[in-house]
Scaffold this motif. Sequence first.
Motif, short mmCIF file in Angstrom:
data_model
loop_
_atom_site.label_atom_id
_atom_site.label_comp_id
_atom_site.label_asym_id
_atom_site.label_seq_id
_atom_site.Cartn_x
_atom_site.Cartn_y
_atom_site.Cartn_z
N PHE A 128 0.86 -1.18 0.00
CA PHE A 128 0.00 0.00 0.00
C PHE A 128 0.90 1.23 0.00
CE2 PHE A 128 -2.13 -3.49 2.10
CZ PHE A 128 -3.38 -3.52 1.48
N PRO A 129 1.35 1.67 -1.18
CA PRO A 129 2.32 2.76 -1.28
C PRO A 129 1.89 4.06 -0.59
CG PRO A 129 2.09 1.64 -3.38
CD PRO A 129 1.01 1.10 -2.49
N GLU A 130 0.59 4.25 -0.42
CA GLU A 130 0.11 5.48 0.22
C GLU A 130 0.35 5.49 1.73
OE1 GLU A 130 -3.55 2.70 0.14
OE2 GLU A 130 -1.68 3.04 -0.98
N PHE A 131 0.73 4.35 2.30
CA PHE A 131 0.95 4.25 3.74
C PHE A 131 2.13 5.12 4.16
CE2 PHE A 131 3.18 1.98 7.28
CZ PHE A 131 2.21 2.18 8.27
N GLN A 132 1.89 5.96 5.16
CA GLN A 132 2.93 6.83 5.70
C GLN A 132 3.43 6.27 7.04
OE1 GLN A 132 4.19 9.54 3.94
NE2 GLN A 132 2.87 8.64 2.36
N ILE A 133 4.73 6.25 7.21
CA ILE A 133 5.32 5.68 8.42
C ILE A 133 5.02 6.60 9.62
CG2 ILE A 133 7.41 4.79 9.50
CD1 ILE A 133 6.54 3.40 6.86
N PRO A 134 4.33 6.10 10.63
CA PRO A 134 4.01 6.96 11.78
C PRO A 134 5.19 7.06 12.75
CG PRO A 134 3.12 4.77 12.12
CD PRO A 134 3.74 4.75 10.75
N VAL A 149 -3.21 4.17 18.20
CA VAL A 149 -2.77 4.10 16.81
C VAL A 149 -3.56 5.10 15.98
CG1 VAL A 149 -2.46 2.62 14.79
CG2 VAL A 149 -2.26 1.63 17.08
N THR A 150 -2.86 6.06 15.40
CA THR A 150 -3.44 6.97 14.42
C THR A 150 -2.60 6.89 13.16
OG1 THR A 150 -2.14 8.95 14.96
CG2 THR A 150 -4.08 8.50 16.33
N GLU A 151 -2.96 7.63 12.13
CA GLU A 151 -2.18 7.60 10.89
C GLU A 151 -0.78 8.18 11.09
OE1 GLU A 151 -4.00 9.14 7.44
OE2 GLU A 151 -5.76 7.83 7.56
N ASP A 152 -0.64 9.07 12.07
CA ASP A 152 0.64 9.76 12.25
C ASP A 152 1.42 9.29 13.47
OD1 ASP A 152 0.04 11.48 10.05
OD2 ASP A 152 -1.27 12.61 11.40
N LEU A 153 0.76 8.56 14.37
CA LEU A 153 1.38 8.30 15.67
C LEU A 153 0.96 6.95 16.23
CD1 LEU A 153 2.21 10.33 18.56
CD2 LEU A 153 -0.04 9.38 18.91
N VAL A 190 -0.24 -4.26 13.74
CA VAL A 190 -0.53 -4.49 12.32
C VAL A 190 -2.02 -4.75 12.12
CG1 VAL A 190 -0.12 -6.04 10.37
CG2 VAL A 190 1.79 -5.31 11.80
N THR A 191 -2.64 -5.50 13.03
CA THR A 191 -4.07 -5.77 12.92
C THR A 191 -4.88 -4.48 13.03
OG1 THR A 191 -3.79 -8.00 13.84
CG2 THR A 191 -6.01 -7.08 13.88
N VAL A 192 -4.48 -3.60 13.94
CA VAL A 192 -5.17 -2.31 14.06
C VAL A 192 -4.99 -1.49 12.78
CG1 VAL A 192 -5.25 -0.12 15.29
CG2 VAL A 192 -4.99 -2.25 16.57
N ILE A 193 -3.79 -1.46 12.26
CA ILE A 193 -3.52 -0.69 11.04
C ILE A 193 -4.32 -1.25 9.87
CG2 ILE A 193 -1.72 -0.17 9.33
CD1 ILE A 193 0.26 0.01 11.70
N SER A 194 -4.56 -2.56 9.86
CA SER A 194 -5.30 -3.17 8.74
C SER A 194 -6.67 -2.54 8.55
CB SER A 194 -5.46 -4.68 8.97
OG SER A 194 -6.46 -4.97 9.95
N SER A 195 -7.25 -2.00 9.61
CA SER A 195 -8.62 -1.48 9.54
C SER A 195 -8.74 -0.31 8.57
CB SER A 195 -9.10 -1.06 10.93
OG SER A 195 -8.32 0.02 11.43
#
Length: 335
Positions: A128-134, A149-153, A190-195
């Motif tokens: 998923f290239p759009e994924f930004q490293i938090p 877990v947020t997109e940034d942190l 990783v499971t949380v990020i999958s959402s």
Amino acid sequence: MRISKPLFFFLISLLAFACGKKEEECKLDEAILNQDINLQVTRLEDEFFGAKTADDFKFLMEKHPEFVKEYLQLESYPSADSLAAELLTIHQDSAMRVLYDSVRVEFQDFSQIEKDLENAFKAIKYNFPEFQIPKVYTFVSGFNSDLIVTEDLIVIGLDYFLPATHTFQPDQPRYLADRYEAPYIVPMLVTVISSRFNKTDPSDNTLLAEMIYYGKSYHFTKAILPCTSDQYIIGYTPEQIAESFDNEEYIWAHFVENELLYETNPFELRKYVGEAPFTDAISTKAPGRLGRWLGWNIVDDYVINNNVSLAQLMEEADAEKIFRQSGYRPRPPAE
């Protein structure tokens, strides 16, 4: 649950054999590993427990504004001064100091978890290239919060992940606390990020939709962490995994005979996908969340039989389509 001892011991032997060979055989894709990402892991517990005055805490709050906003919930306090004063009181508490000292001992070397997290982020970025490293922070929360877990942190409350034998334990049932140890940290994240990639149909409120949602999330986690044991992904012991597979036909029959797949009653859904020590509607010996486990099997079959990529799987919001095209058939129990 019913269990065939010969198959049970065969499966346990197979699991032990697989675990013994995992280091030799399980290799991550070089194309994934060769990516260059910038992962920052900050051990905030050391900084905060090193603070001595309210001014020290105010300095740290200014230094880490994202952490203060998302984790410490600055907006819920009258002012930054009041939050700094409360932090000073909390971090001078003797029990908190003992908890911090325990975390320092247990997680003095965080390098393996950091490496696993870096590889996981690389795998997510690859798919998923759009994924930004938090940004990633660790902290001692006083059992206030396990993971944020947020997109940034990302904030990891390390006190939640002390060994089960430790004197201090979070106030939660044993069946949940058993899943709060160090090997679960990265799979949980990783499971949380999958959402955020797991597309769904908001109008579909069936048990099947819930099963497929969780099945996709577990499949995602396994795809991102292929060398991680299933027990750390779904939170079953190896024995529970073996027994569930041994009884898969019986479990599936329960869902079909009771016409559960298209059930929409929230109370019924909770029996099969909600957190619980066991799935009482099937057996007090059956692990909880069996609906999620079945959903994982269905999704795996869908991916195998339709040759879809991870991105394509997560984009598919039609649970009925995934089920119908999976060709899912439960494995018969051993004689």
